[in-house]
Scaffold this motif. Structure first.
Motif, PDB file in Angstrom:
ATOM      1  N   ARG A   8      -8.359  -1.593  -8.571  1.00 11.81           N
ATOM      2  CA  ARG A   8      -9.766  -1.737  -8.564  1.00 11.81           C
ATOM      3  C   ARG A   8      -9.762  -3.456  -8.323  1.00 11.81           C
ATOM      4  N   HIS A   9      -9.074  -4.056  -8.265  1.00 17.53           N
ATOM      5  CA  HIS A   9      -9.148  -5.562  -7.808  1.00 17.53           C
ATOM      6  C   HIS A   9      -9.256  -6.008  -6.441  1.00 17.53           C
ATOM      7  N   LEU A  10      -8.607  -4.680  -5.546  1.00 17.55           N
ATOM      8  CA  LEU A  10      -8.306  -4.765  -4.156  1.00 17.55           C
ATOM      9  C   LEU A  10      -9.715  -5.610  -3.547  1.00 17.55           C
ATOM     10  N   ALA A  11     -10.820  -4.903  -3.833  1.00 17.15           N
ATOM     11  CA  ALA A  11     -12.024  -5.244  -2.968  1.00 17.15           C
ATOM     12  C   ALA A  11     -12.284  -6.644  -3.156  1.00 17.15           C
ATOM     13  N   GLU A  12     -12.259  -7.141  -4.237  1.00 15.91           N
ATOM     14  CA  GLU A  12     -12.749  -8.541  -4.306  1.00 15.91           C
ATOM     15  C   GLU A  12     -11.719  -9.585  -4.404  1.00 15.91           C
ATOM     16  N   ARG A  13     -10.250  -9.177  -4.772  1.00 10.74           N
ATOM     17  CA  ARG A  13      -9.349 -10.121  -4.981  1.00 10.74           C
ATOM     18  C   ARG A  13      -7.911  -9.892  -4.233  1.00 10.74           C
ATOM     19  N   ARG A  14      -8.083  -9.390  -3.103  1.00 11.76           N
ATOM     20  CA  ARG A  14      -6.818  -8.671  -2.355  1.00 11.76           C
ATOM     21  C   ARG A  14      -5.956  -9.839  -2.105  1.00 11.76           C
ATOM     22  N   ASP A  15      -6.417 -11.128  -1.955  1.00  4.17           N
ATOM     23  CA  ASP A  15      -5.442 -12.265  -1.446  1.00  4.17           C
ATOM     24  C   ASP A  15      -5.336 -13.069  -2.626  1.00  4.17           C
ATOM     25  N   GLN A  16      -6.069 -12.997  -3.663  1.00  6.19           N
ATOM     26  CA  GLN A  16      -5.847 -13.878  -4.598  1.00  6.19           C
ATOM     27  C   GLN A  16      -4.448 -13.657  -5.303  1.00  6.19           C
ATOM     28  N   THR A  17      -3.788 -14.666  -5.726  1.00  7.87           N
ATOM     29  CA  THR A  17      -2.421 -14.551  -6.350  1.00  7.87           C
ATOM     30  C   THR A  17      -2.634 -13.632  -7.794  1.00  7.87           C
TER      31      THR A  17
ATOM     32  N   SER B  97       0.177 -11.622  -3.924  1.00  6.24           N
ATOM     33  CA  SER B  97      -1.384 -11.237  -4.062  1.00  6.24           C
ATOM     34  C   SER B  97      -1.457  -9.874  -4.563  1.00  6.24           C
ATOM     35  N   TYR B  98      -2.793  -9.574  -5.009  1.00  8.98           N
ATOM     36  CA  TYR B  98      -2.927  -8.317  -5.594  1.00  8.98           C
ATOM     37  C   TYR B  98      -2.611  -7.170  -4.448  1.00  8.98           C
ATOM     38  N   ALA B  99      -2.769  -7.571  -3.084  1.00 10.37           N
ATOM     39  CA  ALA B  99      -2.440  -6.526  -2.152  1.00 10.37           C
ATOM     40  C   ALA B  99      -1.049  -6.209  -2.099  1.00 10.37           C
ATOM     41  N   GLN B 100      -0.273  -7.412  -2.297  1.00 13.26           N
ATOM     42  CA  GLN B 100       1.125  -7.352  -2.173  1.00 13.26           C
ATOM     43  C   GLN B 100       1.754  -6.499  -3.478  1.00 13.26           C
TER      44      GLN B 100
ATOM     45  N   VAL C 225       4.270  -1.927  -5.984  1.00 19.25           N
ATOM     46  CA  VAL C 225       4.368  -1.180  -6.970  1.00 19.25           C
ATOM     47  C   VAL C 225       4.443   0.430  -6.377  1.00 19.25           C
ATOM     48  N   CYS C 226       3.538   0.686  -5.384  1.00 16.77           N
ATOM     49  CA  CYS C 226       3.258   1.819  -4.833  1.00 16.77           C
ATOM     50  C   CYS C 226       4.905   2.352  -4.206  1.00 16.77           C
ATOM     51  N   ARG C 227       5.405   1.458  -3.650  1.00 12.61           N
ATOM     52  CA  ARG C 227       6.790   1.706  -2.952  1.00 12.61           C
ATOM     53  C   ARG C 227       7.608   2.076  -4.176  1.00 12.61           C
ATOM     54  N   LEU C 228       7.879   1.253  -5.147  1.00  8.40           N
ATOM     55  CA  LEU C 228       8.698   1.428  -6.530  1.00  8.40           C
ATOM     56  C   LEU C 228       8.479   2.895  -6.935  1.00  8.40           C
ATOM     57  N   ALA C 229       7.092   3.058  -7.167  1.00  8.54           N
ATOM     58  CA  ALA C 229       6.636   4.384  -7.650  1.00  8.54           C
ATOM     59  C   ALA C 229       7.171   5.734  -7.075  1.00  8.54           C
ATOM     60  N   ASN C 230       6.998   5.310  -5.380  1.00  7.96           N
ATOM     61  CA  ASN C 230       7.293   6.501  -4.744  1.00  7.96           C
ATOM     62  C   ASN C 230       9.008   6.569  -4.634  1.00  7.96           C
ATOM     63  N   VAL C 231       9.693   5.611  -5.121  1.00 12.43           N
ATOM     64  CA  VAL C 231      11.057   5.699  -5.122  1.00 12.43           C
ATOM     65  C   VAL C 231      11.554   6.397  -6.367  1.00 12.43           C
ATOM     66  N   LEU C 232      10.802   6.139  -7.430  1.00 17.40           N
ATOM     67  CA  LEU C 232      10.957   6.800  -8.836  1.00 17.40           C
ATOM     68  C   LEU C 232      10.721   8.356  -8.483  1.00 17.40           C
ATOM     69  N   LYS C 233       9.412   8.491  -7.824  1.00 16.94           N
ATOM     70  CA  LYS C 233       9.400   9.971  -7.613  1.00 16.94           C
ATOM     71  C   LYS C 233      10.430  10.611  -6.873  1.00 16.94           C
TER      72      LYS C 233
ATOM     73  N   ALA D  11       4.172   3.337   1.563  1.00 18.49           N
ATOM     74  CA  ALA D  11       3.282   2.268   0.873  1.00 18.49           C
ATOM     75  C   ALA D  11       2.284   2.574  -0.016  1.00 18.49           C
ATOM     76  N   ASP D  12       1.836   3.967  -0.039  1.00 20.39           N
ATOM     77  CA  ASP D  12       0.947   4.208  -0.795  1.00 20.39           C
ATOM     78  C   ASP D  12       1.241   5.512  -1.963  1.00 20.39           C
ATOM     79  N   CYS D  13       0.776   5.211  -2.958  1.00 18.53           N
ATOM     80  CA  CYS D  13       1.229   6.197  -4.054  1.00 18.53           C
ATOM     81  C   CYS D  13      -0.090   6.368  -4.804  1.00 18.53           C
ATOM     82  N   PRO D  14      -0.710   7.548  -4.762  1.00 16.28           N
ATOM     83  CA  PRO D  14      -2.004   7.726  -5.446  1.00 16.28           C
ATOM     84  C   PRO D  14      -1.642   7.621  -6.955  1.00 16.28           C
ATOM     85  N   PRO D  15      -2.385   6.837  -7.963  1.00 15.88           N
ATOM     86  CA  PRO D  15      -2.161   6.942  -9.261  1.00 15.88           C
ATOM     87  C   PRO D  15      -2.320   8.394  -9.912  1.00 15.88           C
ATOM     88  N   GLU D  16      -1.512   8.525 -10.823  1.00 13.85           N
ATOM     89  CA  GLU D  16      -1.381   9.920 -11.458  1.00 13.85           C
ATOM     90  C   GLU D  16      -2.683   9.749 -12.725  1.00 13.85           C
TER      91      GLU D  16
END
Ligand code: ATP
Ligand code: MG
Length: 647
Positions: A83-92, A109-112, A117-125, A244-249
């Motif tokens: 939810r921060h990506l729209a406003e703070r994508r590049d903020q640390t 950054s929030y984008a990074q 997190v998405c990649r790690l979540a997909n690895v867990l799955k 690099a994308d993992c929809p939140p549960e």
């Protein structure tokens, strides 16, 4: 106790979230119009389905349970990142300071963070993890530790973080207790220039944990470690194979978020369970209010992610608020006693949140290590973990903050999820040693031994009369232990196990654990008070006081004293200290015994384990009498104490 008083500076009240009247009005509403208040506060989170229910808890045996926002649906990682990506994508989002001052800091950054997190979540799955599974996290203080928590939250798995300083035995016990099937770790950690063999410890722990099928390993130092084929995977190799994308549960507000074992100061650690909606709301609200958080602040909580402070105030609270959270790999006094202040200057930190044990250790080294740094960026200073002695408070306020920064002494517990009694920078006049006033919705009471509620200025057992959103929901696997431990001593109330005094202004002073309140000739006394008096003496670095059975007084006072560097123990000094306490507090507090101790038994989170000191003072020194010592930072301290017992 000190009656010094530090009013809120006028400049503070003007810009702050709350001034005094604002805090009072907000608190009143949180109690008198609780349902509407919490529905409104809940809007600070991003819900997939907004809740219409708030508190449905009961502390009574017949319908016992803790439930908040039970028809709400949300995902914690989406709240902390997406939810921060729209406003703070590049903020640390995460600013990482490594152990060695010569190594390079890293910024995500929030984008990074989203991608990691998405990649790690997909690895867990891909490894078979799914909603409700328990995942043990045994990590150094590197950004991947935060990614691990958020990735678990993203897929609805329940994380159980085990402090990276714990032994293989302690790790094994915690894996077994919650039946984890997956462990996330790193090859090695770094602390004060030394390597911590995390993966090797995991290998040893897993000999007795057949339920663990997968170990994900972060390459942190590149040290030489063994990988077991079929079980161990390198995170960076697996992460390259997934999206690099993992929809939140979507999670119900009452779905479990994490298990965390308490620090074991008083006994066998308890697996405290926190859930999704109430916990996140509490972490984010208290982070904003206690630290007067403002967008753009560089915020540094110097705890370890292995403690609840790290969960709520390094990861969940600040990220839910879109903050820049600083994560520090090392220890406060390495390579020099200036390190903390050097990091403050390097990253222009606004808010610093640390523990009394760290402050006392730094204070002992002398002011010059502080004053040689600028610290001009600091605005708010926080503390948590133990009662802060007024002496350390004044040092923090006067020397570190140069009188500019409010000291936010936050009283809370693993069980409470976030701060319960604490000042707010623009709203609360300060008294050194007092955690001040309750947070919204928190109803503290002081009860006597029979459970009678004491009004006005009073001292006794600190209980909480009604539920709050961040309250723990159960002890993992033992709901009855939850009820028995916290709700039977004073039926209908949550028993904190801490003692407290409320003064005429309604301020709360935590006097220590209830077990540490001593009764000398009919006078009740918090051990913290005698300790604070001892620490005031120039020769004393640290003190721990316990009671022991005394024929005449009922209980006598036994003090363990660690001297400042350069000071020698002597009978003269012993007599001087005894007289000193008599003058500082009064004859009733005269110590019956003073034992000079080069070190005190502390938990890995830096808290003094007084139950061990009590046993030694009582002359009970068998291993059995000393009880569970598995969470001690340095078990050898105990032998020295036993050998040099006084009397
Ligand atoms: P265990 O419950 O296993 O014995 P623990 O109580 O040390 O371990 P935590 O939840 O980490 O585990 O610590 C909470 C306790 O720390 C509180 O109950 C209180 O005694 C103490 N504490 C925390 N913050 C403060 C503070 N600001 N002032 C006084 N005491 C504090
Ligand atoms: Mg406790």
């Amino acid at each position: 106790m000190s009656d010094d008083f530090f009013p809120v500076p006028g400049t503070w009240a003007q810009d702050a979230l709350f001034d005094r009247a604002g805090r009072e009005a907000d608190y009143r509403r949180s109690i008198e119009d609780s349902h509407a208040y919490w529905l409104e506060r809940a809007k600070r989170l991003d819900w997939i389905e907004a809740p219409t229910l708030t508190d449905e808890s009961s502390f009574a045996e017949a319908d016992f349970g803790v439930r908040w926002f039970a028809d709400g649906v949300l995902n914690v990682s989406a709240n902390c990142i997406d939810r921060h990506l729209a406003e703070r994508r590049d903020q640390t989002a995460i600013l990482w300071e490594p152990d060695s001052p010569d190594a390079e800091a890293r910024r995500y950054s929030y984008a990074q963070v989203h991608e990691e997190v998405c990649r790690l979540a997909n690895v867990l799955k891909a490894a078979g993890a799914k909603k409700g599974d328990r995942i043990t996290v045994y990590m150094p203080m590197i950004p991947e530790a935060a990614f691990a928590l958020l990735a678990c939250a993203r897929i609805g798995a329940v994380h159980s973080v085990v402090f990276g300083g714990f032994s293989p035995e302690a790790l094994c016990g915690r894996i077994q207790d919650c039946d984890s099937t997956l462990v996330i770790t790193a090859d090695e950690g770094c602390r004060a220039g030394k390597k911590v063999p995390l993966k090797t410890n995991v290998d040893a722990a897993l000999k007795d944990c057949p339920g663990v099928k997968t170990v994900l390993v972060v390459k942190a130092t590149g040290g030489d470690i063994a990988m077991q084929p079929g079980r161990d995977l390198w995170l960076h190799e697996e992460a390259a194979k997934v999206s690099a994308d993992c929809p939140p549960e979507p999670m119900n507000a009452e779905d479990p978020l994490f298990i965390l074992y308490t620090s074991g100061s008083t006994g066998k650690p308890k697996g405290v369970l926190h859930t999704t909606g109430g916990y996140l709301l509490w972490a984010s609200l208290t982070h904003e209010l206690c630290f007067d958080y403002r967008p753009g602040d560089i915020y540094w909580c110097a705890a370890d992610i292995g403690w609840v402070t790290g969960h709520s105030y390094i990861v969940y609270g600040p990220l839910a608020n879109g903050a820049t959270t600083l994560m520090y790999e090392g220890v406060p006094n390495w390579p020099t006693p200036s390190r903390i202040w050097d990091v403050v200057d390097k990253h222009q930190v606004h808010t610093l949140f640390t523990a009394p044990t760290a402050l006392r250790a730094l204070m002992k080294e002398g002011d010059e290590h502080v004053t040689r740094t600028s610290r001009a960026s600091l605005r708010v200073l926080g503390t948590v973990g133990e009662p802060i002695n007024p002496e350390a408070w004044r040092w923090y306020h006067g020397v570190v903050g140069e009188g500019r920064c409010p000291i936010i002494d936050t009283w809370w517990q693993t069980e409470t999820g976030g701060a319960m009694i604490a000042p707010m920078p623009g709203a609360t006049d300060l008294k050194p040693g007092s955690a001040t006033l309750p947070m919204p919705g928190v109803v503290p009471q002081i009860v006597d031994g029979e459970g009678k509620v004491l009004e006005g200025a009073a001292e006794g057992n600190l209980v909480i009369a009604q539920s709050w959103p961040g309250q723990m929901r159960t002890v993992w696997g033992d709901h009855d232990r939850f009820f028995q431990t916290y709700f039977t001593t004073f039926p209908g109330k949550y028993t904190t196990g801490d003692g407290a005094r409320r003064d005429a202004d309604g301020y709360y002073w935590i006097t220590g654990r209830v077990d540490d309140v001593i009764n000398v000739s009919g006078h009740r006394m918090g051990t913290a008070e005698v300790e604070s008096a001892l620490v005031l003496h120039e020769a004393v670095a640290e003190a721990a006081v316990v009671g022991f059975p005394h024929d005449v007084k009922g209980q006598g006072i036994y003090a363990y004293v660690t001297l400042n560097s350069g000071q020698e123990p002597s009978d003269d000094l012993r007599q001087t200290l005894i007289k000193w306490v008599r003058t500082e507090i009064g004859p009733i507090a005269t110590p019956d015994a003073i034992q000079f101790a080069p070190g005190l038994p502390k938990t890995r989170s830096g808290k003094i384990m007084r139950r061990i000191l009590r046993k030694i003072a009582e002359g009970e020194v068998s291993a059995q009498a000393l009880g569970d010592t598995s969470t001690l930072a340095d078990p050898s301290v105990v032998e020295n104490l036993v050998a040099n017992r006084v009397g």
